[in-house]
Motif scaffolding. Structure first.
Motif, short mmCIF file in Angstrom:
data_model
loop_
_atom_site.label_atom_id
_atom_site.label_comp_id
_atom_site.label_asym_id
_atom_site.label_seq_id
_atom_site.Cartn_x
_atom_site.Cartn_y
_atom_site.Cartn_z
N MET A 1 -12.53 -0.22 13.90
CA MET A 1 -13.04 -1.54 14.29
C MET A 1 -12.16 -2.12 15.39
O MET A 1 -11.51 -3.15 15.19
N PRO A 2 -12.10 -1.49 16.55
CA PRO A 2 -11.16 -1.95 17.60
C PRO A 2 -11.47 -3.33 18.15
O PRO A 2 -10.59 -3.98 18.71
N GLN A 3 -12.71 -3.79 17.99
CA GLN A 3 -13.09 -5.09 18.53
C GLN A 3 -12.99 -6.22 17.50
O GLN A 3 -13.18 -7.39 17.86
N LEU A 4 -12.70 -5.88 16.27
CA LEU A 4 -12.66 -6.90 15.21
C LEU A 4 -11.30 -6.90 14.52
O LEU A 4 -10.88 -5.87 13.98
N VAL B 1 0.90 -7.81 3.24
CA VAL B 1 0.09 -7.09 4.21
C VAL B 1 0.41 -5.61 4.12
O VAL B 1 1.56 -5.19 4.27
N LEU B 2 -0.60 -4.80 3.86
CA LEU B 2 -0.43 -3.36 3.67
C LEU B 2 -0.75 -2.56 4.93
O LEU B 2 -0.17 -1.50 5.15
N ALA B 3 -1.69 -3.04 5.72
CA ALA B 3 -2.09 -2.35 6.95
C ALA B 3 -2.88 -3.32 7.81
O ALA B 3 -3.45 -4.29 7.30
N TRP B 4 -2.93 -3.07 9.11
CA TRP B 4 -3.67 -3.92 10.02
C TRP B 4 -4.00 -3.12 11.27
O TRP B 4 -3.40 -2.08 11.53
N ASN B 5 -4.96 -3.62 12.04
CA ASN B 5 -5.34 -2.90 13.26
C ASN B 5 -4.82 -3.62 14.49
O ASN B 5 -4.23 -4.72 14.42
N ALA B 6 -5.04 -2.99 15.64
CA ALA B 6 -4.52 -3.54 16.89
C ALA B 6 -5.16 -4.89 17.22
O ALA B 6 -4.51 -5.76 17.81
N ALA B 7 -6.41 -5.08 16.84
CA ALA B 7 -7.08 -6.35 17.12
C ALA B 7 -6.43 -7.50 16.34
O ALA B 7 -6.35 -8.62 16.84
N ALA B 8 -5.96 -7.20 15.13
CA ALA B 8 -5.25 -8.23 14.35
C ALA B 8 -3.93 -8.59 15.04
O ALA B 8 -3.54 -9.76 15.09
N THR C 1 -4.24 -5.87 25.61
CA THR C 1 -4.17 -4.54 26.21
C THR C 1 -3.41 -4.57 27.53
O THR C 1 -2.58 -3.70 27.83
N GLY C 2 -3.67 -5.62 28.33
CA GLY C 2 -2.95 -5.74 29.61
C GLY C 2 -1.47 -5.95 29.41
O GLY C 2 -0.66 -5.40 30.16
N ALA C 3 -1.11 -6.73 28.38
CA ALA C 3 0.31 -6.96 28.10
C ALA C 3 0.99 -5.66 27.68
O ALA C 3 2.13 -5.39 28.09
N LEU C 4 0.31 -4.85 26.90
CA LEU C 4 0.89 -3.57 26.48
C LEU C 4 1.09 -2.65 27.69
O LEU C 4 2.12 -1.95 27.80
#
Length: 277
Positions: free
Chosen positions: A112-115, A126-133, A270-273
């Motif tokens: 879910m890269p957009q959410l 917190v056990l896990a999270w994605n890049a969008a978080a 993404t730009g900051a990374l």
């Protein structure tokens, strides 16, 4: 109901052998599975009572007796829940079954890269999270103070500025923690989180002491982000059913304009990374 209970117990004991429960096999057995007296022995109840229970003549059993039978018959948590429901018409208190984060859940997060999405347990760790978080909540999300969303909410400086519905979300969190404490009264980590918040946050202490109970599973909230302004998101808590008490929180934009704002957040991240690399 009583016929259903008897049928269920007979079916379950027929699936077990003495070896499965640590009993000697003895001479050749005329029927498969455990005998009634063996189940009664394992559950520490009288044989006569157990026979009457299978026949539907024992009245309504207590929760402790049902749990003893569940343990004797090596029930899974789902089978234990079913036993209580058909014997008493009510579900028992949930048991915590510790489990690592499933690889399939991690795949859901990454898929879910957009959410923004993240996984917590009943302690709000917190056990896990994605890049969008990370893009929405900041690079420190899931670490340090932000390794527990309840502690972050009450003790962090950021959420009071960025969560425009802070009081509503905070009150819901208190109520949810109280409900979880009732389910897991002996959990040391949960007690540590609650005691620490009660000691360190006046708001938490006041709301905890008013005995609010609330199950926070879905709703909307407004988040102010430096790159996109105010974004209204819908949040949903999706529970796993394996007894681990894990919840998958997903955030979705409330309107098309909020979707545009969220895309701005992700693009900015993404730009900051890329600029760092």
């Amino acid at each position: 109901m009583t016929t259903q209970l008897g049928d269920f117990l007979r079916a379950q004991r027929a699936r077990l052998t003495p070896h499965d429960v640590g009993l000697p096999g003895g001479p050749r057995r005329r029927t498969p599975g455990l005998r009634r007296q063996e189940v009664a022995e394992l559950a520490a109840v009288s044989v006569d009572w157990y026979i009457r229970m299978e026949q539907g003549r024992a009245g309504t059993p207590g929760t402790a007796v049902l749990d003893a039978l569940a343990a004797a018959l090596r029930f899974s948590e789902a089978q234990r829940q079913h036993l209580h429901l058909i014997a008493r018409g009510e579900a028992p208190a949930a048991r915590h079954e510790p489990a690592p984060v499933a690889a399939s859940l991690l795949a859901v997060l990454d898929g879910m890269p957009q959410l923004p999405a993240y996984l917590v347990d009943f302690r709000f760790d917190v056990l896990a999270w994605n890049a969008a978080a990370t893009a929405l909540f900041g690079a420190d999300f899931g670490t340090g103070l932000a390794a527990n969303t309840a502690r972050l909410l009450f003790l962090g400086d950021g959420p009071r500025r960025t969560q425009l519905d802070w009081e509503c979300v905070a009150r819901e969190t208190v109520g949810n923690l109280r409900a979880n404490r009732a389910r897991h009264p002996d959990d040391a980590r949960l007690g540590e989180v609650i005691d620490g918040l009660h000691r360190e946050s006046r708001e938490f202490a006041a709301w905890w002491d008013d005995h609010t109970v609330h199950e926070r599973t879905h709703g909307t909230k407004r988040i102010r982000h430096p790159a996109a302004g105010v974004i209204t998101v819908c949040y949903d808590a999706l529970a796993t059913l394996d007894g681990s008490g894990q919840l998958l929180f997903t955030l979705t934009p409330a309107t098309p304009s909020d979707a545009d704002a969220l895309r701005t957040v992700l693009t900015h991240h993404t730009g900051a990374l890329r600029s760092v690399s």
